[in-house]
Design a protein around this motif. Structure first.
Motif, PDB file in Angstrom:
ATOM      1  N   GLU A  44      -7.593   3.768   9.407  1.00 45.56           N
ATOM      2  CA  GLU A  44      -8.488   2.718   8.909  1.00 45.56           C
ATOM      3  C   GLU A  44      -7.739   1.708   8.030  1.00 45.56           C
ATOM      4  OE1 GLU A  44      -9.818   6.610   6.797  1.00 45.56           O
ATOM      5  OE2 GLU A  44      -9.103   5.988   8.786  1.00 45.56           O
ATOM      6  N   THR A  45      -6.682   2.155   7.351  1.00 47.33           N
ATOM      7  CA  THR A  45      -5.869   1.227   6.563  1.00 47.33           C
ATOM      8  C   THR A  45      -5.189   0.212   7.471  1.00 47.33           C
ATOM      9  OG1 THR A  45      -5.467   2.877   4.846  1.00 47.33           O
ATOM     10  CG2 THR A  45      -3.907   1.048   4.984  1.00 47.33           C
ATOM     11  N   ALA A  62      -7.641  -2.353   9.259  1.00 47.10           N
ATOM     12  CA  ALA A  62      -8.207  -3.424   8.442  1.00 47.10           C
ATOM     13  C   ALA A  62      -7.305  -4.645   8.347  1.00 47.10           C
ATOM     14  CB  ALA A  62      -8.502  -2.888   7.039  1.00 47.10           C
ATOM     15  N   LEU A  63      -6.044  -4.512   8.678  1.00 46.41           N
ATOM     16  CA  LEU A  63      -5.092  -5.594   8.430  1.00 46.41           C
ATOM     17  C   LEU A  63      -5.201  -6.779   9.387  1.00 46.41           C
ATOM     18  CD1 LEU A  63      -1.928  -3.539   7.432  1.00 46.41           C
ATOM     19  CD2 LEU A  63      -3.611  -4.648   5.941  1.00 46.41           C
ATOM     20  N   HIS A  89       0.855  -1.186   0.000  1.00 47.07           N
ATOM     21  CA  HIS A  89       0.000   0.000   0.000  1.00 47.07           C
ATOM     22  C   HIS A  89       0.886   1.228   0.000  1.00 47.07           C
ATOM     23  CE1 HIS A  89      -3.439   2.553   0.791  1.00 47.07           C
ATOM     24  NE2 HIS A  89      -2.735   3.175   1.730  1.00 47.07           N
ATOM     25  N   GLY A 105      -1.070   3.669  -5.612  1.00 50.33           N
ATOM     26  CA  GLY A 105      -1.308   2.263  -5.373  1.00 50.33           C
ATOM     27  C   GLY A 105      -0.192   1.393  -5.918  1.00 50.33           C
ATOM     28  N   LEU A 131       0.736   5.547   0.438  1.00 44.10           N
ATOM     29  CA  LEU A 131      -0.130   6.636   0.869  1.00 44.10           C
ATOM     30  C   LEU A 131      -0.541   7.501  -0.305  1.00 44.10           C
ATOM     31  CD1 LEU A 131       1.596   7.835   4.149  1.00 44.10           C
ATOM     32  CD2 LEU A 131       0.042   5.946   3.779  1.00 44.10           C
ATOM     33  N   PRO A 150       0.173   5.657   7.379  1.00 50.15           N
ATOM     34  CA  PRO A 150      -1.072   5.453   6.644  1.00 50.15           C
ATOM     35  C   PRO A 150      -2.264   5.877   7.506  1.00 50.15           C
ATOM     36  CG  PRO A 150       0.318   3.493   6.574  1.00 50.15           C
ATOM     37  CD  PRO A 150       0.915   4.419   7.594  1.00 50.15           C
ATOM     38  N   GLU A 151      -3.396   6.080   6.868  1.00 51.67           N
ATOM     39  CA  GLU A 151      -4.613   6.359   7.615  1.00 51.67           C
ATOM     40  C   GLU A 151      -4.892   5.217   8.586  1.00 51.67           C
ATOM     41  OE1 GLU A 151      -6.366   9.092   7.549  1.00 51.67           O
ATOM     42  OE2 GLU A 151      -5.069   9.986   6.018  1.00 51.67           O
TER      43      GLU A 151
END
Length: 282
Positions: free
Chosen positions: A68-69, A72-73, A7, A12, A9, A65-66
């Protein structure tokens, strides 16, 4: 379940794409990493891992990173026990050592199933002193950055499978840590751990135990371990290991211990934070 991913920032990356040759983490170790124990999709000591990520990124001068990123992991681990490894580099760009003014950090991650070794919890481990000395650099003290070549060299000092870890001092002779764990010992009526002002990694399990009180940070040389009543190693993935034998740099025994209630009390506190068994029958 296991997996890997990438990922950025700002741009992609195709899943599975290799790290570019000009990535600053690859070229200079310009980045940070975390290894997180995940139980049934729930990351253990997660807030402390995120806090350390933020501290290291701030010290190195690039954004995370944000949230939420990152959040999610851990769920990608699925059921059971796994380890999530996050690697965040400054990305590409800049001119030589001069970093880019507007970095575009690159995040890579991996989830792998994990099984701890219960024998090390209950029977204890043998450890040894290492010859290598850690460089003193207060600007990086406590941070889990990518420059871990000292640890690689130290770990190469022994091949004996019966020796689980190696203890490291800094260039000024102060006891700091093990190659991938923090050190705790019982002396003068309480638990102590090395003060990490010049180098070393401040582990998240160490941080959580210090926050509960009962452990004191001290400055000491390696000789202090010859006379302690109990010695343990711990980190947020392996839990807490009692040490039953300490060897010198040539593999000659210096001290021996039998796990006692002192070891088990600290171990129970550490394992309670990680969801590990508190006693062999659990």
């Amino acid at each position: 379940m296991s997996g890997t991913g990438d990922h950025s920032l700002a741009r992609g990356l195709t899943p599975g794409e290799g790290v570019p040759f000009d990535d600053r983490g690859l070229a200079y170790g310009d980045g940070l990493f975390e290894t997180v124990l995940v139980r049934d999709g729930v990351p253990q000591l997660w807030e402390r891992h995120l806090g350390r990520l933020a501290r290291v990124a701030a010290a190195l001068g690039f954004p995370l990173p944000e949230r939420e990123t990152l959040e999610a992991l851990p769920a990608r681990a699925g059921e059971g026990l796994a380890v999530l490894k996050l690697v965040l580099t400054r990305g590409s760009g800049g001119r030589g050592y001069l970093a880019p003014e507007a970095p575009e950090p690159r995040l890579r991650w991996q989830v792998l199933p994990f099984s701890p070794d219960p024998a090390r919890w209950w029977q204890g481990v043998a450890v040894r002193h290492c010859r290598l000395r850690l460089a003193v650099q207060p600007a990086l003290a406590g941070l889990k950055h990518l420059n871990r070549l000292e640890n690689v060299l130290a770990r190469g000092e022994w091949r004996d499978p019966e020796v689980a870890e190696g203890l490291l001092c800094d260039a000024e002779g102060r006891l700091v840590e093990a190659t991938c764990m923090n050190v705790f010992w019982w002396s003068d009526g309480g638990w102590q751990t090395p003060r990490l002002e010049g180098c070393g990694v401040a582990g998240t399990l160490r941080e959580a135990l210090l926050a509960r009180g009962g452990i004191r940070e001290v400055t000491a040389g390696p000789e202090v371990l010859d006379r302690v009543e109990a010695l343990c190693l711990g980190n947020s993935v392996q839990g807490l290991w009692p040490v039953t034998r300490l060897d010198d740099t040539e593999g000659r025994p210096l001290a021996r211990w039998t796990p006692t209630e002192r070891h088990r009390t600290l171990q129970a506190e550490a394992h309670g934070l990680l969801g590990y068994p508190l006693q062999p029958d659990d």
